[in-house]
Design a protein around this motif. Structure first.
Motif, PDB file in Angstrom:
ATOM      1  N   LYS A  84       3.644  -2.622  11.757  1.00  0.00           N
ATOM      2  CA  LYS A  84       4.495  -2.638  10.415  1.00  0.00           C
ATOM      3  C   LYS A  84       4.457  -4.075   9.742  1.00  0.00           C
ATOM      4  N   LYS A  85       4.468  -5.119  10.443  1.00  0.00           N
ATOM      5  CA  LYS A  85       4.189  -6.336   9.945  1.00  0.00           C
ATOM      6  C   LYS A  85       3.101  -6.720   8.985  1.00  0.00           C
ATOM      7  N   GLU A  86       2.028  -6.004   9.099  1.00  0.00           N
ATOM      8  CA  GLU A  86       0.779  -5.779   8.701  1.00  0.00           C
ATOM      9  C   GLU A  86       0.878  -5.229   7.105  1.00  0.00           C
ATOM     10  N   ALA A  87       2.124  -4.473   6.871  1.00  0.00           N
ATOM     11  CA  ALA A  87       2.238  -3.899   5.594  1.00  0.00           C
ATOM     12  C   ALA A  87       2.719  -4.861   4.546  1.00  0.00           C
ATOM     13  N   LYS A  88       3.118  -6.226   4.759  1.00  0.00           N
ATOM     14  CA  LYS A  88       3.664  -7.268   3.729  1.00  0.00           C
ATOM     15  C   LYS A  88       2.692  -7.821   3.116  1.00  0.00           C
ATOM     16  N   ILE A  89       2.532  -7.599   1.798  1.00  0.00           N
ATOM     17  CA  ILE A  89       1.495  -8.306   1.112  1.00  0.00           C
ATOM     18  C   ILE A  89       1.844 -10.063   0.941  1.00  0.00           C
ATOM     19  N   ASN A  90       0.497 -10.603   1.407  1.00  0.00           N
ATOM     20  CA  ASN A  90       0.402 -12.047   1.465  1.00  0.00           C
ATOM     21  C   ASN A  90      -0.160 -12.426   0.049  1.00  0.00           C
ATOM     22  N   TRP A  91       0.296 -12.905  -0.920  1.00  0.00           N
ATOM     23  CA  TRP A  91      -0.317 -13.458  -2.270  1.00  0.00           C
ATOM     24  C   TRP A  91      -1.066 -14.434  -2.066  1.00  0.00           C
ATOM     25  N   ASN A  92      -1.026 -15.298  -0.958  1.00  0.00           N
ATOM     26  CA  ASN A  92      -2.191 -16.254  -0.552  1.00  0.00           C
ATOM     27  C   ASN A  92      -3.318 -15.940  -0.114  1.00  0.00           C
ATOM     28  N   SER A  93      -3.745 -14.421  -0.028  1.00  0.00           N
ATOM     29  CA  SER A  93      -4.847 -13.927   0.332  1.00  0.00           C
ATOM     30  C   SER A  93      -5.705 -13.767  -0.998  1.00  0.00           C
ATOM     31  N   ASN A 133      -2.363   3.415   2.495  1.00  0.00           N
ATOM     32  CA  ASN A 133      -1.948   4.219   1.489  1.00  0.00           C
ATOM     33  C   ASN A 133      -2.760   5.626   2.143  1.00  0.00           C
ATOM     34  N   PRO A 134      -1.901   6.599   2.476  1.00  0.00           N
ATOM     35  CA  PRO A 134      -0.202   6.861   2.210  1.00  0.00           C
ATOM     36  C   PRO A 134       0.708   6.401   3.238  1.00  0.00           C
ATOM     37  N   ASN A 135       0.457   5.825   4.463  1.00  0.00           N
ATOM     38  CA  ASN A 135       1.531   5.412   5.223  1.00  0.00           C
ATOM     39  C   ASN A 135       0.640   4.070   6.028  1.00  0.00           C
ATOM     40  N   PRO A 136       1.556   3.116   6.475  1.00  0.00           N
ATOM     41  CA  PRO A 136       3.007   3.036   6.007  1.00  0.00           C
ATOM     42  C   PRO A 136       3.475   2.445   4.490  1.00  0.00           C
ATOM     43  N   GLY A 137       2.281   2.191   3.937  1.00  0.00           N
ATOM     44  CA  GLY A 137       2.124   1.425   2.549  1.00  0.00           C
ATOM     45  C   GLY A 137       2.548   0.108   2.407  1.00  0.00           C
ATOM     46  N   ALA A 138       1.772  -0.550   1.642  1.00  0.00           N
ATOM     47  CA  ALA A 138       1.865  -2.059   1.680  1.00  0.00           C
ATOM     48  C   ALA A 138       2.955  -2.418   0.487  1.00  0.00           C
ATOM     49  N   TRP A 139       3.585  -3.617   0.931  1.00  0.00           N
ATOM     50  CA  TRP A 139       4.831  -3.809   0.053  1.00  0.00           C
ATOM     51  C   TRP A 139       4.945  -5.499  -0.135  1.00  0.00           C
ATOM     52  N   PHE A 140       5.782  -5.611  -1.224  1.00  0.00           N
ATOM     53  CA  PHE A 140       6.225  -7.008  -1.349  1.00  0.00           C
ATOM     54  C   PHE A 140       7.846  -7.120  -1.875  1.00  0.00           C
ATOM     55  N   GLU A 141       8.310  -8.279  -1.755  1.00  0.00           N
ATOM     56  CA  GLU A 141       9.768  -8.134  -2.113  1.00  0.00           C
ATOM     57  C   GLU A 141       9.985  -9.066  -3.265  1.00  0.00           C
ATOM     58  N   PHE A 142      11.047  -8.437  -4.057  1.00  0.00           N
ATOM     59  CA  PHE A 142      11.349  -9.043  -5.271  1.00  0.00           C
ATOM     60  C   PHE A 142      12.862  -8.707  -5.509  1.00  0.00           C
ATOM     61  N   GLU A 143      13.448  -9.947  -5.565  1.00  0.00           N
ATOM     62  CA  GLU A 143      14.872 -10.031  -5.704  1.00  0.00           C
ATOM     63  C   GLU A 143      15.736  -9.095  -4.645  1.00  0.00           C
ATOM     64  N   LYS A 144      14.957  -9.309  -3.332  1.00  0.00           N
ATOM     65  CA  LYS A 144      15.554  -8.829  -2.426  1.00  0.00           C
ATOM     66  C   LYS A 144      15.483  -7.147  -2.354  1.00  0.00           C
ATOM     67  N   GLU A 145      14.622  -6.890  -3.160  1.00  0.00           N
ATOM     68  CA  GLU A 145      14.178  -5.339  -3.186  1.00  0.00           C
ATOM     69  C   GLU A 145      12.731  -5.339  -2.482  1.00  0.00           C
ATOM     70  N   ARG A 146      12.471  -4.148  -1.626  1.00  0.00           N
ATOM     71  CA  ARG A 146      11.254  -3.782  -1.137  1.00  0.00           C
ATOM     72  C   ARG A 146      10.451  -2.965  -2.117  1.00  0.00           C
ATOM     73  N   ILE A 147       9.368  -3.489  -2.769  1.00  0.00           N
ATOM     74  CA  ILE A 147       8.696  -2.541  -3.715  1.00  0.00           C
ATOM     75  C   ILE A 147       7.162  -2.365  -2.989  1.00  0.00           C
ATOM     76  N   LYS A 148       6.951  -1.042  -2.955  1.00  0.00           N
ATOM     77  CA  LYS A 148       5.692  -0.535  -2.377  1.00  0.00           C
ATOM     78  C   LYS A 148       4.245  -0.609  -3.454  1.00  0.00           C
ATOM     79  N   VAL A 149       3.229  -0.954  -3.023  1.00  0.00           N
ATOM     80  CA  VAL A 149       2.114  -0.709  -4.073  1.00  0.00           C
ATOM     81  C   VAL A 149       1.062   0.151  -3.417  1.00  0.00           C
TER      82      VAL A 149
END
Length: 237
Positions: free
Chosen positions: A152-161, A174-190
């Motif tokens: 699951k840790k692999e799903a967080k997007i690192n913008w330094n890549s 895609n479709p699971n588990p879905g890559a995500w980033f955090e914005f204003e404490k909200e998890r948003i999937k791409v």
């Protein structure tokens, strides 16, 4: 189709062994079964067991071959029909077929294509086995790579890549588990994205069309999902 169905949680017992042995089967077929088949059961059929595996073996043996191929940026993947032996995905191969991958290929779309290809290839292979014309070729074990289960840790997007790596991560999950980033404490999937040749500080939004800078180049988000909401195309979002 009036097929008898049995759902054993565990094959390591005499009841399941005796049941499978009583079938006196010519061959066993294994598809997407997430456990090792016990050695004694492998010996219950006249011609052994064959398995459909969603990679061009010996590359990407293991649990997540399609995701790993996409996340690795591979140009092609495929499906292999192999004889099951004791070690993981190491048996000799009776047939394989390639599938070209491009940067827009998602795990879900690729899995669907490979399942259809694999089903047809399996039928061809069983006909060869039945007619006695099957030829199993040993894998080159020294070239083996392993597709470990997705963490699951692999799903967080690192913008330094780099942008290519971020897109491969998004589409491979895609479709699971879905890559995500955090914005204003909200998890948003791409869910879908494409590469643009513009640069900026990693993680910075570079325009109205949700272009986000990466270490090199940037991605334009095409499909996105807020927590607790449905997926949306970027223009609707």
């Amino acid at each position: 189709n009036n097929l008898p169905i049995r759902n054993p949680e565990n094959l390591n017992n005499s009841e399941e062994y005796n049941f499978i042995k009583s079938l006196s089967a010519d061959v066993g077929v294994v598809v997407a079964y997430g456990k090792i088949i016990p050695k004694n059961i492998l010996k219950t059929t006249k011609l052994g067991f064959v398995n459909i595996h969603a990679s061009l073996l010996p590359k990407w043996r293991g649990a997540a071959p399609i995701q790993r191929a996409i996340m690795n940026g591979d140009k092609k993947t495929g499906v292999s029909i192999m004889k099951i032996e004791e070690e993981l995905d190491c048996g000799p191969i009776i047939a394989s077929r390639e599938l070209e991958l491009d940067t827009s290929a998602t795990y879900g779309d690729t899995a669907k294509k490979l399942s259809e290809t694999g089903a047809n290839l399996l039928i061809e292979s069983l006909k060869k086995i039945e007619s006695g014309n099957s030829k199993f070729v040993e894998q080159v074990h020294s070239e083996a790579t392993y597709a470990k289960k997705i963490n699951k840790k692999e799903a967080k997007i690192n913008w330094n890549s780099n942008a290519d790596k971020v897109i491969a991560q998004i589409h491979g999950l895609n479709p699971n588990p879905g890559a995500w980033f955090e914005f204003e404490k909200e998890r948003i999937k791409v869910w879908k994205a494409k590469k643009l040749l513009v640069n900026g500080r990693p993680g910075l939004v570079l325009g109205e069309n949700l272009t986000v800078a990466c270490k090199s180049d940037s991605i334009q988000i095409l499909e996105i999902q807020r927590e607790g909401k449905n997926k949306q195309l970027t223009q609707d979002f």
